[in-house]
Enzyme design. Structure first.
Site, PDB file in Angstrom:
ATOM      1  CE  LYS A 152      -4.140  -1.870   2.247  1.00  7.24           C
ATOM      2  NZ  LYS A 152      -5.062  -1.749   3.413  1.00  7.24           N
TER       3      LYS A 152
ATOM      4  CB  ILE B  52       9.155 -12.744 -11.427  1.00  2.64           C
ATOM      5  CG1 ILE B  52       8.001 -13.077 -10.475  1.00  2.64           C
ATOM      6  CG2 ILE B  52      10.285 -13.754 -11.283  1.00  2.64           C
ATOM      7  CD1 ILE B  52       7.289 -14.371 -10.805  1.00  2.64           C
TER       8      ILE B  52
ATOM      9  CG  HIS C 133      -5.124 -21.011  -8.724  1.00  5.22           C
ATOM     10  ND1 HIS C 133      -5.491 -19.743  -8.318  1.00  5.22           N
ATOM     11  CD2 HIS C 133      -6.166 -21.490  -9.463  1.00  5.22           C
ATOM     12  CE1 HIS C 133      -6.691 -19.462  -8.795  1.00  5.22           C
ATOM     13  NE2 HIS C 133      -7.119 -20.502  -9.485  1.00  5.22           N
TER      14      HIS C 133
ATOM     15  CG  ASP D 293      -3.884 -17.633 -10.750  1.00  7.57           C
ATOM     16  OD1 ASP D 293      -3.100 -17.670  -9.788  1.00  7.57           O
ATOM     17  OD2 ASP D 293      -5.033 -17.185 -10.662  1.00  7.57           O
TER      18      ASP D 293
END
Length: 224
Positions: A72, A106, A118, A159
């Site tokens: 944040k 990454i 996942h 994902d």
């Protein structure tokens, strides 16, 4: 796996950094597997994306080093940079996403060195916005008969990345998102440590989008 001269291949304890955003149930499972000698790894740092992450209690209780990189307060690129700089300093070999819900950039030197789990069978019910209860609600709404979990190498898409291991569970007629989530989580508790063990044993070969798993070694564990 035997080497020349009758020697055997030895598994080293792989150095892990575990990234969390929430309650840390996956982290707790990994801590327990390491303590039981079922996962040849050392968790050298737990990194949370918020100071509200309940999983920090698991890190403290286990005596693990931890830090907060607050998404944040930082841009995605800066937060990601700080995470991987810490990992380089600590000689982390593998970054483990354990209920980590933030976008992570990454860098090239960590390609195929970041893993995620996942709670569905990728490529179904995955991608941006598919996490936690939302995944299981979508599975039930679609009427799927099977669900499960997927362990994969993470890349810079949600994902996405080469699949290491999937475990299937049935979807029952009377399932709710909570009962399905509980069944999938039990599969996760088995699948994630197993996939990490394969990596620690140097049994994983990534060939494009596909992962090949080699036979297990025939020796014990040594410290890095």
């Amino acid at each position: 796996m035997p080497l020349s001269g009758g020697r055997t291949r030895t598994t080293k304890r792989i150095r892990l950094a575990v990234l969390i955003s929430g309650g840390g149930t996956t982290l707790k499972n990994l801590i327990e597997k390491v303590a039981a000698g079922e996962l040849p790894a050392e968790i050298v740092k737990v990194i949370a994306s918020t100071d509200q992450a309940g999983g920090l209690d698991h890190a403290r209780n286990a005596g693990l080093a931890w830090e907060i990189v607050d998404w944040k307060q930082l841009s995605v690129s800066e937060a990601s940079r700080r995470v991987f700089e810490t990992c380089r300093v600590l000689r982390v070999q593998l970054v483990v996403l354990a209920g980590f819900l933030k976008q992570l950039v990454i860098p090239p030197d960590f390609e195929n060195r970041v893993v995620n789990i996942h709670p569905a069978l990728i490529p179904a019910f995955c991608g941006k916005g598919f996490y936690g209860r939302k995944v299981h609600e979508a599975v039930l709404a679609y009427g799927a008969k099977l669900s499960g979990c997927t362990v994969h190498f993470a890349d810079n898409e949600y994902d996405h990345g080469p699949i290491i291991l999937q475990e299937v569970v049935p979807v029952l007629d009377d399932d709710t998102p909570e009962t399905l989530a509980a069944r999938v989580f039990q599969a996760e508790c088995r699948a994630y440590p197993e996939a990490l063990r394969w990596i620690a044993e140097n049994r994983i070969r990534v060939e494009g989008q596909r992962v090949r798993v080699l036979p297990p070694p025939s020796a014990g564990v040594e410290e890095v």
